[in-house]
Enzyme design. Structure first.
Site, PDB file in Angstrom:
ATOM      1  N   SER A 136       0.843  -1.192   0.000  1.00 28.65           N
ATOM      2  CA  SER A 136       0.000   0.000   0.000  1.00 28.65           C
ATOM      3  C   SER A 136       0.890   1.258   0.000  1.00 28.65           C
ATOM      4  O   SER A 136       1.763   1.369  -0.854  1.00 28.65           O
ATOM      5  CB  SER A 136      -0.946  -0.044   1.210  1.00 28.65           C
ATOM      6  OG  SER A 136      -1.978   0.888   1.077  1.00 28.65           O
ATOM      7  N   ARG A 150     -11.682   6.241  10.027  1.00 26.92           N
ATOM      8  CA  ARG A 150     -11.055   4.929  10.080  1.00 26.92           C
ATOM      9  C   ARG A 150     -12.059   3.817   9.764  1.00 26.92           C
ATOM     10  O   ARG A 150     -11.738   2.859   9.060  1.00 26.92           O
ATOM     11  CB  ARG A 150     -10.447   4.702  11.460  1.00 26.92           C
ATOM     12  CG  ARG A 150      -9.883   3.325  11.688  1.00 26.92           C
ATOM     13  CD  ARG A 150      -8.715   3.015  10.764  1.00 26.92           C
ATOM     14  NE  ARG A 150      -8.050   1.768  11.140  1.00 26.92           N
ATOM     15  CZ  ARG A 150      -6.988   1.275  10.530  1.00 26.92           C
ATOM     16  NH1 ARG A 150      -6.454   1.921   9.519  1.00 26.92           N
ATOM     17  NH2 ARG A 150      -6.446   0.144  10.924  1.00 26.92           N
ATOM     18  N   ASP A 161      -8.345  -7.103  -4.047  1.00 22.33           N
ATOM     19  CA  ASP A 161      -8.026  -5.723  -3.656  1.00 22.33           C
ATOM     20  C   ASP A 161      -8.754  -4.772  -4.591  1.00 22.33           C
ATOM     21  O   ASP A 161      -8.403  -4.649  -5.760  1.00 22.33           O
ATOM     22  CB  ASP A 161      -6.508  -5.510  -3.750  1.00 22.33           C
ATOM     23  CG  ASP A 161      -6.081  -4.108  -3.294  1.00 22.33           C
ATOM     24  OD1 ASP A 161      -6.949  -3.244  -3.041  1.00 22.33           O
ATOM     25  OD2 ASP A 161      -4.859  -3.894  -3.192  1.00 22.33           O
ATOM     26  N   HIS A 210      -7.536  -5.521   0.083  1.00 19.68           N
ATOM     27  CA  HIS A 210      -6.301  -4.736   0.085  1.00 19.68           C
ATOM     28  C   HIS A 210      -5.351  -5.171   1.197  1.00 19.68           C
ATOM     29  O   HIS A 210      -4.136  -5.182   1.020  1.00 19.68           O
ATOM     30  CB  HIS A 210      -6.691  -3.265   0.249  1.00 19.68           C
ATOM     31  CG  HIS A 210      -5.544  -2.317   0.231  1.00 19.68           C
ATOM     32  ND1 HIS A 210      -4.773  -2.120  -0.893  1.00 19.68           N
ATOM     33  CD2 HIS A 210      -5.027  -1.511   1.192  1.00 19.68           C
ATOM     34  CE1 HIS A 210      -3.842  -1.224  -0.618  1.00 19.68           C
ATOM     35  NE2 HIS A 210      -3.968  -0.848   0.639  1.00 19.68           N
ATOM     36  N   ASP A 211      -5.893  -5.503   2.359  1.00 22.43           N
ATOM     37  CA  ASP A 211      -5.057  -5.881   3.493  1.00 22.43           C
ATOM     38  C   ASP A 211      -4.416  -7.254   3.347  1.00 22.43           C
ATOM     39  O   ASP A 211      -3.737  -7.700   4.284  1.00 22.43           O
ATOM     40  CB  ASP A 211      -5.884  -5.853   4.790  1.00 22.43           C
ATOM     41  CG  ASP A 211      -5.784  -4.500   5.496  1.00 22.43           C
ATOM     42  OD1 ASP A 211      -5.038  -3.619   5.011  1.00 22.43           O
ATOM     43  OD2 ASP A 211      -6.445  -4.327   6.527  1.00 22.43           O
TER      44      ASP A 211
END
Lengths: 389, 389
Positions: A168, A237, A333, A366-367
């Site tokens: 990222s 967040r 992702d 994505h993580d």
């Protein structure tokens, strides 16, 4: 790699358990030289908090620099105390016998300039005014962050990095390292990254910043650390966290499972689904460890990141690179889709560079680069190994 | 269909321009009978604001009921005054010669129960207390909304609807109509919808509600309409708006285009990219026309929508249906991906019902059903036509 136990090298102060770097201690590098940002603004000095694992070899050739992502920090392996509930954020990848094998490599990770976890950032005291920088802190770019890290690496006696690695935002930094310090980087591993922030990714960051700025406690960035815009930061967040996961992983992890109501007469809008409870927890725990202004600065650094020049020829950016490059995308992702990783690898190839693209199948979004992924581990291990030939 | 001008029928008070229903006037239907919600709670009466276009035929067989989506309302075609900048939200589909041809069909659209655009909702006065309902308004479900609409349809003298049509939340309502009033609905057209809200969609709604609830002006839902939680509602809308579009449409519409800075010394976090400016505008204009509590109630209705029974057999829900069904998904819709539309159609087929799935190629994301789409128009027109055989 070697199985010879005699080659096991651990960080000073570490108690080794197998596969684990053990106890680690962060250190501070204080650079007393002024630092000039891309914007032209200057600060008289800065601190970077960092950790290292393993030992630098005599040839000073075995260092790997780890670049953390937006909400990460320098603590990527081991534990600070035996009671720590969790190890560092990339402990699954760094350690004896792991892909970044600390019996063989000297691994460095530092909190970014502009950060809030020990490095100089908006919440730090400006030595020229003896007050917090807050928004007097200069706008920080990915290039600024890398340039500050490069000072630390020199300070540690490393002239040539075996690898610079990140996912990222960390992947953006790895590319920038190879571009700006081509002689100092022998390979980069870039995961779940992009050569430029897309309109959608900018949009999500803009909403997060709006949530923070509209919290009265933000006060145009002028707040004491314990009285910050916690409400706005938590909302930012929570939203961002959704973008780090995938539809499929949320469905399989939470689906439509409900929580027990808190009382006999729950309010209309009390937390009802597990996924709501999970997100609220993510928001709250983030507020306890992160500074809203750093979040503002770092999301802006992401939004401004664009390696395509005015001519829209990404390959031009990569012409300076000498490092080998492994570019990894994850199928699920959707924040930085795999096409964006392919675009990087293809531009590097057009520039005549040694690049390869690997798509890792993962439902974790994505993580994925942070989570357990044997396919990814095998790639990282083999790519490092190939660099030794 | 006919090209015979003599067949052109327009709504009373309408000034016809070709292809346009012209000027229209909303009406109020006041149901003086008590209404019992799914929750068991009751209100003594309610109002639904609605519009109609075209004319009911002698057989009372040509009515189409339009279900609006979360942020929509009853005004889906024509203009309220010649100065209106924009026509109703589905004006591209409703009118003489358009897919829902008002020379042939009598089109009805009503603001939902719980709404804020003329129908009874949380901002309405509770006749039992002479104060605003606010959070005393009962939790509303998709079934409640449909049941209230059914009263209006009966009031208009329509016993059999040629079609019930909607996208997104409106698509959920169209399915619910066919399930709960099977004898009254001859066909449904369901676009960009789902049989149950996914964990990811719940998650986005939960963040939006958090943004509203954390705005001090929300005050647990107890506010005067002109002093509502505008800040929280704008953030919620900005975020949600991203989910209605697609990565590709945002890239092609805005890319990384920057705005001119507002002054010589722009702030670090001033609007910089066009996409930021666009989202801020979306947030602000939404606040001017929508009530935060209605947003809370409707997102909750969405989150609770689940046609899969406890046995996870979606086909059981569709066994009661007699209507023909056209289920349309859009390739770039990532909020309710086309797989979710396919799942609906396949469950209807397993239940032995007349259903068909169509995937429309579009880069415009979830909102594709609202936007110019000749492929969609052709499908709607042909599906309606086939019902006349």
């Amino acid at each position: 790699m070697t199985d010879d136990d005699a080659a096991v090298v651990v960080a000073p102060n570490a108690t080794l358990t197998e596969g684990d770097v053990g106890l680690v201690r962060p250190r501070d590098f204080i650079s007393k030289e002024p630092f000039t940002f891309d914007s032209g603004a200057e600060i008289p000095e800065f601190t970077l908090r960092y950790e290292t694992y393993g030992q630098l070899n005599a040839a000073r050739s075995n260092a790997i620099f780890i670049c953390h992502a937006l909400s990460g920090d320098h603590h990527c392996a081991g534990r600070h105390s035996p009671d720590d509930r969790k190890p560092g954020w990339w402990d699954n990848i760094i350690g004896p016998g792991k892909p970044f094998d600390t019996r063989e490599y000297f691994v460095i990770c530092a909190n970014c300039l502009g950060g809030c976890r020990g490095s100089t950032g908006p919440a730090s005291i400006n030595p020229r005014t003896a007050r917090r920088y807050n928004l007097d802190f200069p706008v920080v770019t990915i290039r600024d962050i890398v340039r500050a890290h490069a000072r630390l690496v020199k300070h540690l006696g490393v002239d040539s990095l075996a690898a610079v690695v990140g996912g990222s935002m960390g992947g953006m930094m790895a590319m920038q390292w190879a571009i700006d310090f081509p002689q100092d980087v022998r390979s980069i591993m870039v995961m779940a990254a992009t050569a430029r922030q897309s309109a959608q990714a900018i949009a999500f960051n803009a909403v997060g910043r709006s949530a923070i700025m509209q919290d009265p406690a933000w006060n145009k960035g002028d707040y004491e650390p314990d009285k910050g815009p916690n409400v706005g930061l938590a909302v930012a967040r929570m939203m961002a966290h959704i973008t780090y996961l995938s539809n499929k992983s949320l469905d399989s992890k939470f689906g439509r499972t409900k929580r027990e109501p808190a009382g006999d007469a729950p309010g209309h809008f009390d937390v009802e689904f597990e996924v709501e409870s999970y997100l609220q927890h993510q928001g709250q725990s983030f507020v306890n460890r992160f500074d809203a202004n750093t979040y503002m600065y770092f999301t802006k650094a992401l939004d401004r990141f664009d390696l395509h020049g005015p001519d829209e020829k990404l390959e031009d950016a990569f012409k300076a690179i000498t490092a080998r490059a492994l570019i990894v995308g994850f199928t699920s992702d959707w924040l930085f889709p795999t096409e964006q990783s392919q675009e990087i690898a293809q531009a590097m190839l057009r520039a005549g560079r040694r690049a390869t693209f690997a798509e890792v199948t993962s439902d974790l979004g994505h993580d994925s680069f942070l989570l357990n992924s044997p396919d990814l581990y095998a790639l990282l291990r083999a790519f490092l190994q190939a660099g030794k030939v």
